[in-house]
Design an enzyme around this catalytic site. Structure first.
Site, PDB file in Angstrom:
ATOM      1  N   ASP A 199      -1.230   2.181  -7.155  1.00 45.57           N
ATOM      2  CA  ASP A 199      -0.734   1.233  -6.152  1.00 45.57           C
ATOM      3  C   ASP A 199      -0.371  -0.123  -6.772  1.00 45.57           C
ATOM      4  OD1 ASP A 199      -0.573   1.176  -3.182  1.00 45.57           O
ATOM      5  OD2 ASP A 199      -1.956  -0.512  -3.335  1.00 45.57           O
ATOM      6  N   GLU A 262       3.460   2.187  -8.747  1.00 48.97           N
ATOM      7  CA  GLU A 262       4.272   1.544  -7.713  1.00 48.97           C
ATOM      8  C   GLU A 262       4.544   0.104  -8.127  1.00 48.97           C
ATOM      9  OE1 GLU A 262       4.337   0.622  -2.927  1.00 48.97           O
ATOM     10  OE2 GLU A 262       2.515   0.255  -4.062  1.00 48.97           O
TER      11      GLU A 262
HETATM   12  C1  GLC Z   1       1.112  -0.082  -1.286  1.00 49.00           C
HETATM   13  C2  GLC Z   1       0.886   1.080  -0.358  1.00 49.00           C
HETATM   14  C3  GLC Z   1       0.735   0.561   1.046  1.00 49.00           C
HETATM   15  C4  GLC Z   1      -0.475  -0.344   1.091  1.00 49.00           C
HETATM   16  C5  GLC Z   1      -0.369  -1.456   0.050  1.00 49.00           C
HETATM   17  C6  GLC Z   1      -1.693  -2.125  -0.169  1.00 49.00           C
HETATM   18  O1  GLC Z   1       2.309  -0.729  -1.049  1.00 49.00           O
HETATM   19  O2  GLC Z   1       1.946   1.999  -0.490  1.00 49.00           O
HETATM   20  O3  GLC Z   1       0.591   1.605   1.978  1.00 49.00           O
HETATM   21  O4  GLC Z   1      -0.600  -0.917   2.360  1.00 49.00           O
HETATM   22  O5  GLC Z   1       0.026  -0.959  -1.210  1.00 49.00           O
HETATM   23  O6  GLC Z   1      -2.577  -1.295  -0.856  1.00 49.00           O
END
Ligand code: GLC
Length: 528
Positions: A199, A262
């Site tokens: 994440d 991500e």
């Molecule tokens: C990322 C996840 C999202 C979450 C955020 C905080 O963007 O995909 O769903 O709310 O991180 O962890």
């Protein structure tokens, strides 16, 4: 031999909404186990499961209170081991979701950290003195609305949270924090997990001096305060690439694991690929490419991006394409049904790892969730709810859509479940599901589609035309992004080839291939 993940198709499971085996209205691990044969039938190679670790569920698992336990809502560690064994027995890889940027405020580390200013874990999180007026230390805003700081009254300092107040940010400038998080990764890799989707990796380093962020000139009064300032100092700061390289090294100590990260929603190939690192200093295997989620539905925008991105990805990494996830509008709602079919042809034929989100293969549109039914903290605070793309999966046309026997699913089941579901679509040769399965079959049997090179060709307005080639194996893909028919001049050798699939799914009436091909509105074809 290239690593397995370069030729994989990754299917994202949102576990709360896939299949509820115990009838409590929320999906669970036993539900996933029951449905594993569906994924082998569909033809995907890896399942990425959104967070299943213990969590108070403030952000539905993206707030972890114990990285080494399964949340009881989903099952037990024993259930997880069964899932892993059953998946591996079918040749499916399991990728988990790691949330290292922040923990839950219920995590033992934070409980210790907040106990006193002197606690040895105090510095594991980010604490600051109040501003002179007693307010937050700077102007940073939470993505979920309001200040990114919450006052801990007992100790008189603010802690940082770029998301909900229940998601305090860890301090990665403290080496003990890095080591502790790397141990959590090893715990699962030792158990046999095939990799992690990680994440918000670019947010893990903040400016050490915590300066105010500059105002965003596009922001107007009335817009959400989350966007009032550009996040210049609150993320992606010095040291981030070294941290991600160290994190990637944890995976590289094992064989055959994948690290996927991500990063901010960006269409800049240089920004994305920087997180892959260089051959002598690799970072993570696959930094997410979210450009397909952001680009306008426009052939020249896609061609321009793909040409630049495909060329920019270093050889030790691999391209990847993300069309949907649990944070965005569903593909068919965002683009339209015919466009979504055309986008699927593109997703599975570009050079790169396709990431697909649960329900895309059914052509699911956003669910219907009334404001008083919102569960997502972002939706509750700011109105832009992510609940619409998280409504339950449709297995069949029964009242619980085959998702649950409960009459109170955690989010309502969409009203189109009786038409759009696995059972109905399996029997319909024109369904989106059958199109996905055909495209996945083509990917499996045609080497050019996985390992082949990518090259685009000039084409009429609205058309994106490219070729994939691996030795003798050659495929041409023509995508009409527009609502008008288009005639496309094909590469010279194409006259010997045939249309293998069309986004129209009419295998009985496929367009003929000559020097040119006539594409219908929003039609995408695979020629090989
Ligand atoms: C990322 C996840 C999202 C979450 C955020 C905080 O963007 O995909 O769903 O709310 O991180 O962890």
């Amino acid at each position: 031999m290239s690593p397995w993940w370069q030729s994989a198709v990754v299917y994202q499971i949102y576990p709360r909404s896939l299949k509820d085996a115990d009838g409590d209205g929320v999906g669970d691990l036993r539900g996933i186990i029951e449905k594993l044969d569906y994924f082998t039938w569909l033809g995907v190679n890896a399942l990425w499961i959104s967070p299943i670790m213990r969590s108070p569920m403030v952000d539905f698992g993206y707030d972890v209170s114990d990285y080494q336990a399964i949340d009881p809502l989903f099952g037990t560690l024993a259930d997880f081991d069964t899932l892993l064994a059953e998946a591996h027995a079918r040749g499916l890889k399991i990728i988990l979701d790691l949330v290292p940027n922040h923990t839950s405020d219920q995590h033992a580390w934070f409980q210790e950290a907040r106990a006193s200013r002197e606690n040895p874990k105090r510095d594991w999180y980010i604490w600051r003195e109040p501003a002179a007026d007693g307010g937050p230390p700077n102007n940073w805003k939470s993505y979920f609305g309001g200040p990114a700081w919450t006052l801990d009254a007992a100790t008189g300092q603010y802690y940082l949270h770029n998301f909900a107040a229940g998601q305090p940010e860890l301090n990665y400038r403290n080496p003990a924090v890095r080591e502790a998080m790397f141990d959590q990764i090893s715990f699962w890799l030792d158990r046999g997990v095939d990799g992690f989707r990680i994440d918000v990796i670019d947010r893990m380093m903040k400016h050490p001096d915590f300066p105010d962020n500059p105002p965003d000139p596009n922001w107007k009064p009335g817009d959400a305060d989350a966007w009032q300032f550009r996040r210049v100092y609150s993320e992606n700061q010095d040291g981030i690439h070294e941290l991600i390289a160290d994190m990637g090294a944890v995976f590289r100590a094992y064989s055959d694991r994948v690290s996927i990260g991500e990063i901010a929603y960006s269409s800049d190939p240089a920004f994305i690929t920087r997180f892959a690192g260089t051959p002598d200093k690799p970072q993570i295997d696959l930094p997410f490419n979210f450009a397909p989620l952001m680009l306008p539905w426009n052939a020249s925008a896609f061609r321009g991006f793909v040409d630049a991105y495909d060329a920019a990805v270093p050889a030790h990494s691999f391209p990847n394409y993300v069309l949907g996830n649990h944070d965005q509008q569903r593909l068919a709602s965002r683009l339209g049904t015919a466009q979504a079919r055309c986008a699927a042809v593109m997703l599975f034929t570009l050079r790169g790892v396709p990431f697909m989100y649960q329900g895309e293969e059914l052509g699911l549109t956003d669910g219907e969730v009334a404001p008083e039914q919102y569960r997502d903290p972002q939706g509750i605070n700011m109105g832009n709810s992510r609940d619409f793309c998280r409504t339950p999966f449709h297995w069949d046309g029964s009242p619980g859509a085959g998702f649950t026997t409960s009459d109170a699913p955690w989010l309502p089941i969409a009203s189109n479940a009786p038409e759009l579901n696995v059972e109905t679509e399996k029997g319909d040769a024109y369904s989106v599901l059958r199109l996905y399965r055909l495209l996945l079959t083509l990917r499996r049997v045609i080497p050019a589609l996985t390992t082949g090179t990518y090259r685009s060709y000039d084409a009429p307005d609205d058309v994106f035309l490219y070729e994939r080639e691996a030795g003798e194996s050659r495929v041409v893909v023509a995508l009409n992004f527009g609502a008008e028919p288009r005639t496309v001049l094909l590469p010279p050798y194409s006259a010997r080839l045939h249309v293998l699939a069309s986004s129209y799914s009419d295998q009985d009436a496929l367009p003929a291939v000559g020097e040119t091909i006539a594409l219908r509105p929003f039609e995408g074809v695979v020629i090989g």
